[in-house]
Enzyme design. Structure first.
Site, PDB file in Angstrom:
ATOM      1  N   ASP A 314      26.219-127.240 -63.825  1.00 35.10           N
ATOM      2  CA  ASP A 314      26.678-125.915 -64.769  1.00 35.10           C
ATOM      3  C   ASP A 314      25.467-125.744 -66.264  1.00 35.10           C
ATOM      4  OD1 ASP A 314      28.997-125.305 -63.057  1.00 35.10           O
ATOM      5  OD2 ASP A 314      30.572-126.810 -63.953  1.00 35.10           O
ATOM      6  N   ARG A 345      26.714-118.517 -57.575  1.00 38.42           N
ATOM      7  CA  ARG A 345      25.911-118.120 -58.852  1.00 38.42           C
ATOM      8  C   ARG A 345      24.281-118.301 -58.751  1.00 38.42           C
ATOM      9  NH1 ARG A 345      29.256-122.971 -62.708  1.00 38.42           N
ATOM     10  NH2 ARG A 345      30.674-121.041 -63.529  1.00 38.42           N
ATOM     11  N   ARG A 387      29.735-118.392 -66.824  1.00 39.13           N
ATOM     12  CA  ARG A 387      29.177-119.114 -67.164  1.00 39.13           C
ATOM     13  C   ARG A 387      28.060-118.484 -67.515  1.00 39.13           C
ATOM     14  NH1 ARG A 387      30.125-123.500 -69.069  1.00 39.13           N
ATOM     15  NH2 ARG A 387      31.951-124.701 -68.409  1.00 39.13           N
TER      16      ARG A 387
END
Length: 426
Positions: A314, A345, A387
């Site tokens: 992360d 991501r 994020r």
């Protein structure tokens, strides 16, 4: 669609108290539920993922009391598995830290449970966990696509035995299996298939289990032994550490445009692997200072790095945007599990970095970022991924500023992130 324009910030300075860790908050809530006694959790994260867990626990008959600011929770443990005389349908949004552990925990007792969520949740795999639970006698049925939520659990308890679980996709599967194994009908021996990703997240799980009185024998992350006859017992109070992944944005800010930035709530005593993000910043050239419960980052000329970041998946996202302010090409490797998070991501990061002029090479499990001579402004899509939104706030340190689409997606872990970020500008 809501948009947030971030104008150029020339310098940052200040202190940020990081809100509680999402990973620790939801693990601790579930362990407190299974434990004997009442547990008071402090610095609990107030965010979407935690609200889904709390709402589900309440629906399942768990009694708790929240403080007005929702950061203190006094929870009365069941001292036993969760049972239900009526069929229960639990909606868990896109909260993987609720879906995976609850899927495992609800096999321990008796009852029928349906777990469902948002459309993206139906694209996030859970098959490796379900396969492992089935090896211990659990009856779990997929309602749509094989290997993905939604699913039904017909619970009759979890058997003892040997079980294999894949470790190369997500550590959350092993976390869920570990947390329920002490309450199985006998000893459970877990063997990991493949390389275990995100080992520091397993360390969080083991540390919390120990805090609640359960011991796990860890054979170098290849095998785990959980002896029967153990039970969870409330330690009375649990302090939820600040979220180390969320600290990464402020530490990067200090390295790029400090002054100095101090984050409190995480430090050298943290049980979270993502505090190692500060070590990566240091390798890039930043000046880092460690305390027991704080980290300070000071400005420096940053240089590119080439690193395996599987242990901090992360926080590694923040390196991808910090790379825009470093000299050279930054390579972030062994991060395939970015693809099964709130969005893909790897694909999302590559797309948005190219918008601001970066040269990006996106591979199966890596990303390489070469900064442009001068980043240019863009409208950054966030893919309903908290994020992504927070990472691209770093573009406020470019001369062009940046526009963030759907900034409220940060509510998943850090609802007032942009207010805290803006407060550092000076």
């Amino acid at each position: 669609m809501k948009q947030l324009r971030l104008e150029t910030i020339n310098k940052v300075q200040g202190t940020v108290n990081i809100p509680g860790s999402k990973s620790i908050s939801n693990r601790a809530l579930l362990l407190a539920t299974l434990a004997k006694g009442t547990t008071t959790l402090t610095n609990l994260l107030d965010s979407d993922d935690i609200r889904y867990m709390l709402a589900s626990l309440k629906q399942l008959g768990v009694n708790y009391r929240l403080s007005e600011d929702k950061t203190v929770c006094e929870l009365d443990g069941l001292g036993a598995p969760i049972n239900s005389n009526v069929a229960q349908t639990l909606f868990l949004g896109n909260a993987g830290t609720a879906m995976r552990p609850l899927c495992a925990a609800l096999t321990l007792g008796e009852g029928e449970f349906i777990l469902t969520g948002e459309p993206r949740m139906e694209e996030r795999p859970i098959g490796d966990l379900v396969d492992a639970l089935r090896q211990l006698g659990a009856e779990v049925t997929y309602l749509k696509s094989e290997g993905f939520p939604p699913l039904t659990i017909n619970a009759t308890g979890l058997n003892a035995g040997d079980v294999e679980i894949a470790g190369d996709l997500s550590s959350q599967f092993l976390t869920a299996l570990l947390m329920v194994s002490p309450l199985a009908k006998g000893d459970v021996n877990i063997k990991i298939k493949g390389e275990l990703v995100s080992k520091p997240y397993i360390d969080i799980t083991l540390a919390l289990m120990a805090q609640f009185g359960v011991k796990v024998i860890n054979h170098d992350y290849e095998r785990f032994e959980i002896k029967s006859g153990q039970s969870y017992v409330s330690p009375g109070k649990v302090l939820v550490e600040g979220d180390a992944s969320s600290a990464s944005y402020f530490l990067a800010a200090g390295a790029i445009k400090g002054g100095e930035v101090k984050v409190t709530g995480v430090g050298r005593l943290s049980i979270q692997g993502d505090v190692k993000f500060a070590d990566v910043l240091e390798k890039m050239g930043a000046e880092i200072e460690w305390g027991d419960d704080y980290i300070i980052s000071r400005v420096a000329k940053l240089n590119a790095v080439d690193l395996d970041m599987n242990h901090i998946p992360d926080a590694a996202m923040t390196i991808a945007t910090a790379a825009l302010f470093a000299t050279g090409t930054t390579h972030i490797r062994n991060i395939y599990n970015w693809r099964i998070k709130e969005t893909d991501r790897l694909a999302a990061m590559a797309t948005e970095l190219r918008k601001v002029g970066a040269i990006v090479d996106e591979g199966h499990d890596y990303i390489s970022v070469t900064p442009p001579t001068k980043p240019h402004t863009a409208n950054i899509d966030t893919y309903n991924d908290h994020r992504m939104a927070m990472c691209f706030s770093m573009l406020a340190f470019a001369d062009c500023g940046i526009t963030i689409n759907d900034p409220d997606c940060t509510s998943k872990t850090f609802p007032d992130y942009f207010e805290q970020f803006a407060a550092l500008a000076c």
